[in-house]
Design an enzyme around this catalytic site. Structure first.
Site, PDB file in Angstrom:
ATOM      1  N   THR A  34       0.828  -1.207   0.000  1.00  0.00           N
ATOM      2  CA  THR A  34       0.000   0.000   0.000  1.00  0.00           C
ATOM      3  C   THR A  34       0.865   1.260   0.000  1.00  0.00           C
ATOM      4  O   THR A  34       0.389   2.328  -0.377  1.00  0.00           O
ATOM      5  CB  THR A  34      -0.906   0.042   1.246  1.00  0.00           C
ATOM      6  OG1 THR A  34      -0.089  -0.278   2.387  1.00  0.00           O
ATOM      7  CG2 THR A  34      -2.024  -0.961   1.159  1.00  0.00           C
ATOM      8  N   GLY A 119      17.725 -11.504   4.332  1.00  0.00           N
ATOM      9  CA  GLY A 119      16.807 -12.144   3.377  1.00  0.00           C
ATOM     10  C   GLY A 119      15.545 -12.701   4.021  1.00  0.00           C
ATOM     11  O   GLY A 119      14.856 -13.531   3.436  1.00  0.00           O
ATOM     12  N   SER A 123      13.801  -6.405   6.475  1.00  0.00           N
ATOM     13  CA  SER A 123      14.366  -5.131   6.009  1.00  0.00           C
ATOM     14  C   SER A 123      15.754  -4.824   6.543  1.00  0.00           C
ATOM     15  O   SER A 123      16.028  -3.707   6.989  1.00  0.00           O
ATOM     16  CB  SER A 123      13.415  -3.973   6.338  1.00  0.00           C
ATOM     17  OG  SER A 123      12.223  -4.160   5.667  1.00  0.00           O
ATOM     18  N   GLU A 157      17.943   2.762  -2.363  1.00  0.00           N
ATOM     19  CA  GLU A 157      17.450   1.423  -2.721  1.00  0.00           C
ATOM     20  C   GLU A 157      17.004   1.405  -4.191  1.00  0.00           C
ATOM     21  O   GLU A 157      17.290   0.466  -4.926  1.00  0.00           O
ATOM     22  CB  GLU A 157      16.287   1.051  -1.788  1.00  0.00           C
ATOM     23  CG  GLU A 157      15.660  -0.283  -2.061  1.00  0.00           C
ATOM     24  CD  GLU A 157      16.187  -1.401  -1.166  1.00  0.00           C
ATOM     25  OE1 GLU A 157      16.755  -1.116  -0.104  1.00  0.00           O
ATOM     26  OE2 GLU A 157      16.027  -2.571  -1.571  1.00  0.00           O
ATOM     27  N   ASP A 169       9.740   0.630   4.833  1.00  0.00           N
ATOM     28  CA  ASP A 169      10.836   0.010   5.583  1.00  0.00           C
ATOM     29  C   ASP A 169      11.785   1.056   6.146  1.00  0.00           C
ATOM     30  O   ASP A 169      12.187   0.995   7.314  1.00  0.00           O
ATOM     31  CB  ASP A 169      11.621  -0.950   4.680  1.00  0.00           C
ATOM     32  CG  ASP A 169      10.730  -1.979   4.018  1.00  0.00           C
ATOM     33  OD1 ASP A 169       9.568  -2.116   4.462  1.00  0.00           O
ATOM     34  OD2 ASP A 169      11.180  -2.641   3.071  1.00  0.00           O
ATOM     35  N   TYR A 219       8.179  -7.408  -7.803  1.00  0.00           N
ATOM     36  CA  TYR A 219       7.829  -6.199  -7.043  1.00  0.00           C
ATOM     37  C   TYR A 219       7.700  -5.001  -7.984  1.00  0.00           C
ATOM     38  O   TYR A 219       6.695  -4.285  -7.981  1.00  0.00           O
ATOM     39  CB  TYR A 219       8.917  -5.922  -5.990  1.00  0.00           C
ATOM     40  CG  TYR A 219       8.566  -4.789  -5.066  1.00  0.00           C
ATOM     41  CD1 TYR A 219       7.935  -5.038  -3.844  1.00  0.00           C
ATOM     42  CD2 TYR A 219       8.846  -3.467  -5.397  1.00  0.00           C
ATOM     43  CE1 TYR A 219       7.604  -4.000  -2.990  1.00  0.00           C
ATOM     44  CE2 TYR A 219       8.516  -2.425  -4.557  1.00  0.00           C
ATOM     45  CZ  TYR A 219       7.904  -2.696  -3.353  1.00  0.00           C
ATOM     46  OH  TYR A 219       7.567  -1.661  -2.511  1.00  0.00           O
TER      47      TYR A 219
HETATM   48  C1  GLA Z   1       8.935  -4.211   0.629  1.00  0.00           C
HETATM   49  C2  GLA Z   1       9.130  -2.739   0.279  1.00  0.00           C
HETATM   50  C3  GLA Z   1       8.141  -1.847   1.007  1.00  0.00           C
HETATM   51  C4  GLA Z   1       6.710  -2.344   0.857  1.00  0.00           C
HETATM   52  C5  GLA Z   1       6.634  -3.853   1.123  1.00  0.00           C
HETATM   53  C6  GLA Z   1       5.274  -4.408   0.804  1.00  0.00           C
HETATM   54  O1  GLA Z   1       9.249  -4.424   1.973  1.00  0.00           O
HETATM   55  O2  GLA Z   1      10.436  -2.323   0.581  1.00  0.00           O
HETATM   56  O3  GLA Z   1       8.263  -0.519   0.570  1.00  0.00           O
HETATM   57  O4  GLA Z   1       6.190  -2.026  -0.389  1.00  0.00           O
HETATM   58  O5  GLA Z   1       7.597  -4.590   0.387  1.00  0.00           O
HETATM   59  O6  GLA Z   1       4.321  -3.878   1.639  1.00  0.00           O
END
Ligand code: GLA
Length: 383
Positions: A34, A119, A123, A157, A169, A219
């Site tokens: 989101t 991993g 984060s 990132e 994150d 992603y």
């Molecule tokens: C990863 C991304 C975040 C977020 C999540 C999913 O952790 O780094 O920014 O989008 O996926 O919610």
């Protein structure tokens, strides 16, 4: 983490005194995929962190050492380039971003260690970026705000790791607060801390110990699919800029006829944004049963509609569904591996972990790790 050991390891390599910085990993109660859709998220910082020991240099060089990888990397501030060493890129990417914003700073030495499992979807990379940004800001007195530290880390990132992540994150790693989750509105960037009162229950992470290689490309693809959905709605409602402002009705009318797959992806996001708002009320009212149901609903959506789960994550969520003492569970983070997050009654935690480990091993011939979550503060000096 043994801070004395961290200091002496640094001294052995760089022969000078370091400053120590700590940036935590994160969990997310609810609100997945989101953040890059201007929606809400509800992460919390955990008590596992990346630690960096840093000092200024008199020249323009960047000297890095990773304890986990037992590797060195040397670069120059005058010409910061991506490295083939993944871990170094998170640090170099941040230095590059700070430089691009016009700040003046010296070369630096940085020694990196930590206890965020790598991993695992907790984060660790965001934590490393935030620790670097915090450290360079502190060492050089740059006066960068906390929000900008998070934004700089996110940009690093994007550019050096190639993942077009949202802000969740890095935000959590900078702004986390012990015993609290933080609900962030990713459009206004306003946030409120929500006390994590889980009386009689705890959050338990079950780590699949897999990270499928699809993760990063999928992603970025999801992000583009969401943008496409918004563009189709925007053609009729020009003021709309993100899925935050889109209703299911609009998706039915303008996206469904064009592309069913994109429709499903967008619909998940619109519904997930609503779930976060509900979850905030439920957490405030102590209604953990309702919160747990929302988490299961999120997992269902992530798995069947957003299609970012995997068989290992689905197995773990299915396993706990009828397990006495588990109120809710779902995959957490970007997907394709990492952890599930579970709300579990205190006295059922040990037995759950014992049984799920056996079943997981039987099913996938893989070891599962389990962590009972403790929250922690955001990025800070470690003393
Ligand atoms: C990863 C991304 C975040 C977020 C999540 C999913 O952790 O780094 O920014 O989008 O996926 O919610």
């Amino acid at each position: 983490m043994d801070l004395q050991l961290l200091k002496s390891s640094f001294r052995n390599i760089f022969n000078t005194e370091p400053v120590l910085v700590k940036s935590p990993g994160r969990i997310n109660i609810i609100g997945e995929h989101t953040d890059y859709n201007d929606g809400f998220v509800m992460p919390a910082a955990i008590n596992k962190a990346i630690y960096v020991a840093v000092s200024k240099r008199d020249d323009h060089e960047i000297h890095l050492y990773s304890e986990s990888y037992q590797q060195k990397h040397v670069s120059s501030l005058d010409n910061i380039e991506k490295s083939e060493k993944g871990w170094a890129n998170y640090i170099l990417g941040v230095a590059d971003q700070i430089k691009k914003r016009g700040y003046n700073f010296t070369g630096f030495n940085l020694y990196l260690d930590g206890n965020v499992p790598l991993g695992a979807g907790l984060s660790s990379s965001a934590a490393l970026e935030c620790a670097t940004a915090f450290a360079l800001n502190h060492l050089n007195g740059l006066g960068i705000s906390q929000m900008d530290l998070a934004l700089i880390s996110q940009k690093a990132e994007h550019e050096f790791a190639g993942v077009n992540c949202g802000i969740m994150d890095q935000f959590a790693s900078v702004f986390g607060k012990k015993n609290h989750a933080v609900m962030l509105d990713c459009r206004s960037m306003k946030y409120v801390y929500i006390p994590l009162n889980l009386e009689g229950y705890k959050l338990v992470l079950l780590n699949t110990n897999v990270k499928h290689s699809l993760a990063d490309s999928a992603y970025n693809k999801r992000r583009l699919q969401c943008e496409q959905g918004v563009a189709w709605v925007k053609a009729h409602f020009p003021k709309i800029n993100s899925l935050r402002d889109v209703s299911v009705g609009m998706l039915d009318e303008f996206v469904k006829p064009k592309d069913l797959d994109i429709y499903q992806k967008c619909r998940f996001v619109v519904e997930e944004i609503e779930r976060v708002v509900k979850a905030a009320d439920q957490l405030a009212n102590g209604d953990l049963v309702a919160l747990g149901e929302l988490m299961f609903a999120t997992h269902e959506g992530l798995s069947t509609n957003y299609e970012v789960s995997c068989k290992e994550l689905d197995f773990l969520v299915n396993f706990v569904k009828d397990f006495d003492g588990v109120l809710g569970a779902r995959m957490m983070g970007g997907g394709f591996g990492g952890c599930t997050i579970n709300i579990v009654r205190d006295e059922r935690i040990d037995v759950l972990i014992e049984q799920v480990k056996i079943s997981y091993k039987k099913e996938f011939n893989l070891d599962l790790d389990a962590y009972v979550v403790e929250t922690g503060n955001g990025s800070e000096l470690a003393v």
